[in-house]
Design a protein around this motif. Structure first.
Motif, PDB file in Angstrom:
ATOM      1  N   LYS A  64       0.928 -10.065  13.624  1.00 30.17           N
ATOM      2  CA  LYS A  64       1.330 -11.065  12.732  1.00 30.17           C
ATOM      3  C   LYS A  64       2.149 -12.111  13.403  1.00 30.17           C
ATOM      4  O   LYS A  64       2.103 -12.199  14.615  1.00 30.17           O
ATOM      5  CB  LYS A  64       2.094 -10.220  11.657  1.00 30.17           C
ATOM      6  N   LEU A 100       0.599   1.312  12.175  1.00 27.85           N
ATOM      7  CA  LEU A 100       0.091   1.959  10.886  1.00 27.85           C
ATOM      8  C   LEU A 100      -0.437   3.307  10.861  1.00 27.85           C
ATOM      9  O   LEU A 100      -1.282   4.056  10.257  1.00 27.85           O
ATOM     10  CB  LEU A 100      -1.149   1.019  10.471  1.00 27.85           C
TER      11      LEU A 100
ATOM     12  N   ASP B  55       4.385  -9.124   6.038  1.00 21.07           N
ATOM     13  CA  ASP B  55       3.938  -8.847   7.315  1.00 21.07           C
ATOM     14  C   ASP B  55       4.218  -7.456   7.784  1.00 21.07           C
ATOM     15  O   ASP B  55       3.837  -7.102   8.732  1.00 21.07           O
ATOM     16  CB  ASP B  55       4.552  -9.961   8.392  1.00 21.07           C
ATOM     17  N   PRO B  57       3.803  -3.066   6.458  1.00 19.50           N
ATOM     18  CA  PRO B  57       3.281  -2.079   5.369  1.00 19.50           C
ATOM     19  C   PRO B  57       4.199  -1.641   4.393  1.00 19.50           C
ATOM     20  O   PRO B  57       5.361  -1.573   4.567  1.00 19.50           O
ATOM     21  CB  PRO B  57       2.579  -1.105   6.119  1.00 19.50           C
ATOM     22  N   ASP B  73      -1.201  -2.256   4.094  1.00 16.39           N
ATOM     23  CA  ASP B  73      -1.124  -3.406   5.171  1.00 16.39           C
ATOM     24  C   ASP B  73      -1.095  -4.575   4.576  1.00 16.39           C
ATOM     25  O   ASP B  73      -1.501  -4.649   3.358  1.00 16.39           O
ATOM     26  CB  ASP B  73      -2.050  -3.189   6.192  1.00 16.39           C
ATOM     27  N   SER B  74      -0.758  -5.805   5.244  1.00 12.48           N
ATOM     28  CA  SER B  74      -0.842  -6.938   5.009  1.00 12.48           C
ATOM     29  C   SER B  74      -2.216  -7.491   4.099  1.00 12.48           C
ATOM     30  O   SER B  74      -3.158  -6.928   4.658  1.00 12.48           O
ATOM     31  CB  SER B  74      -0.592  -8.147   5.699  1.00 12.48           C
TER      32      SER B  74
END
Ligand SMILES: [Cu+2]
Lengths: 311, 106
Positions: A64, A100, B55, B57, B73-74
């Motif tokens: 990001k 993630l 930005d 999770p 997630d975003s």
């Protein structure tokens, strides 16, 4: 450089910020103190019984605005580790290895962080346990020989290291959480250890409350400190907040490490603790590593933080 | 034209925090580690779509365990159907200081 022969420094943590990627920790008389990781190798080699590195919050997969190239900055950090003139004994990683919990993110992390050829002792961050099976991928990879959600201890040259997990079963409205089972294990693990044993405890979320409004603390962290109170030298190393905050309380030194991925705002200075965008040319000053040197004799343990902008 | 005006007045009232939002199928935006709206009222049988505008999770779960989303997630979304009436406090399992509530009326 501090005068390492001064016994009055025994209970003092000194920490310098220096350019580079991590925090280098030195134990001297069981208390951490700062040493240049890259800046002054001769001093580090002479004074340290051993050093180890702390790396944290690599967030593999983050792309990001706060840092579209988080993999590159981790590579830079690892490059600094490989270039160290004095090889550290091992690394600890204080969690959020991945962003993630994807299998390929764990693969990339293991490959890259393994490049320097050092043993790496991991604890998970909350970002490492968000696969569909609530942390199975992490435990499959790093759970061997560990207890419960992945906590463990080991000894190195007379220093007792404890890796705790405070990112599972979080309670609504709460902070980080260790749980009764882990605390009972810790009490048992420490039982019989002489008070003079230097102790290093590491976990992802800070074990003391830094800023409850943002969840920066651990609900039952005080119970850990209670168990550690009798020891003459305790060092608590955490990540999660992507910035250095430290304090010394009695024999206990608390220190949080920078991330290699992106900065977060100082407590309460932004609407939320989310990734902080800084001017591109300043980013590397907010990312880094920590090095700790352990010495024996009447000297404190040394903690050194380096940023990616250094050297 | 009038419908649009009424919508905007309603939206203003909601965003001003005047009373809980009342909707058929509703959505909750997650931004700045906060649920918007954090207090939502819906009719039984309608859905709530959680959308992550941060930005970082987030993962939404009911405090009583009655529902949970995958990690969002975003820009990810997850839709939950609320079949029965009741009050359903929920939180983010990754950032548990984040809390919200869905009130389901018959
Ligand atoms: Cu969250």
């Amino acid at each position: 450089m501090p005068n390492n022969d001064d016994p009055s420094r025994r209970k003092v943590l000194e920490c310098m910020t220096w350019a580079g990627t991590g925090v280098l920790w030195t134990f001297a008389g069981g208390v951490p103190k700062s040493l240049g990781l890259l800046g002054d190798p001769a001093v580090a080699a002479e004074a340290s019984a051993f050093t180890f590195l702390q790396i944290s919050d690599s967030h593999i997969g983050f792309n990001k605005a706060a840092n579209p190239h988080a993999l590159d900055t981790l590579k830079e950090a690892i490059g600094k580790v490989k270039a160290l003139p004095v090889k550290p004994a091992f690394m600890i990683h204080t969690g959020d290895i991945t962003h993630l919990s994807l299998p390929e993110q764990f693969d990339t992390a293991a490959q890259l962080i393994g490049e320097p050829g050092l043993d790496v002792h991991y604890v998970p961050g909350e970002h490492d346990l968000i696969d569909a099976n609530n942390g199975k991928l992490y435990l499959d990879r790093y759970g061997a020989g560990k207890k419960g959600a992945g906590w463990y201890s080991f000894d190195h040259n007379g220093v007792h290291f404890v890796g705790l997990v405070n990112v599972v079963n979080l309670k609504a409205g709460g902070l980080g959480y260790l749980g009764a089972e882990q605390l009972a294990w810790l009490a048992d693990d420490l039982k019989g250890k002489p008070d003079s044993t230097p102790i290093v405890v590491f976990a992802h979320i800070p074990l003391w409350t830094i800023y409850a409004d943002w969840g920066w603390g651990t609900d039952d962290g005080a119970q850990v400190l209670q168990l550690l109170r009798r020891f003459g030298s305790v060092t608590v190393l955490n990540g999660h907040i992507h910035q250095i905050i430290q304090k010394v309380e009695g024999n206990v030194t608390f220190h949080t490490a920078r991330s290699t991925a992106f900065p977060q705002p100082a407590p309460g200075t932004a609407p939320s603790p989310g990734p902080m965008k800084v001017p591109e040319e300043q980013l590397r000053r907010f990312l880094g590593l920590t090095s700790v040197a352990v010495k024996f004799g009447a000297q404190p343990l040394a903690i050194t933080d380096t940023t990616l902008a250094d050297g | 034209m009038r419908a649009k005006l009424i919508f905007w007045v309603f939206a203003l009232l909601v965003s001003a925090g005047i009373g809980p939002a009342l909707a058929a199928d509703a959505s909750v935006s997650i931004s700045n580690f906060t649920f918007h709206p954090a207090d939502l009222q819906i009719k039984a049988g309608s859905t709530v779509t959680f959308r992550n505008d941060d930005d970082i999770p987030h993962r939404v779960a009911a405090e009583d365990g009655s529902f949970s989303t995958k990690a969002l997630d975003s820009d990810d979304k997850a839709t939950i159907t609320f079949a029965r009436p009741g009050v359903f406090p929920y939180f983010c399992t990754i950032h548990p200081h984040m809390r919200g509530k869905v009130t389901v009326t018959p």
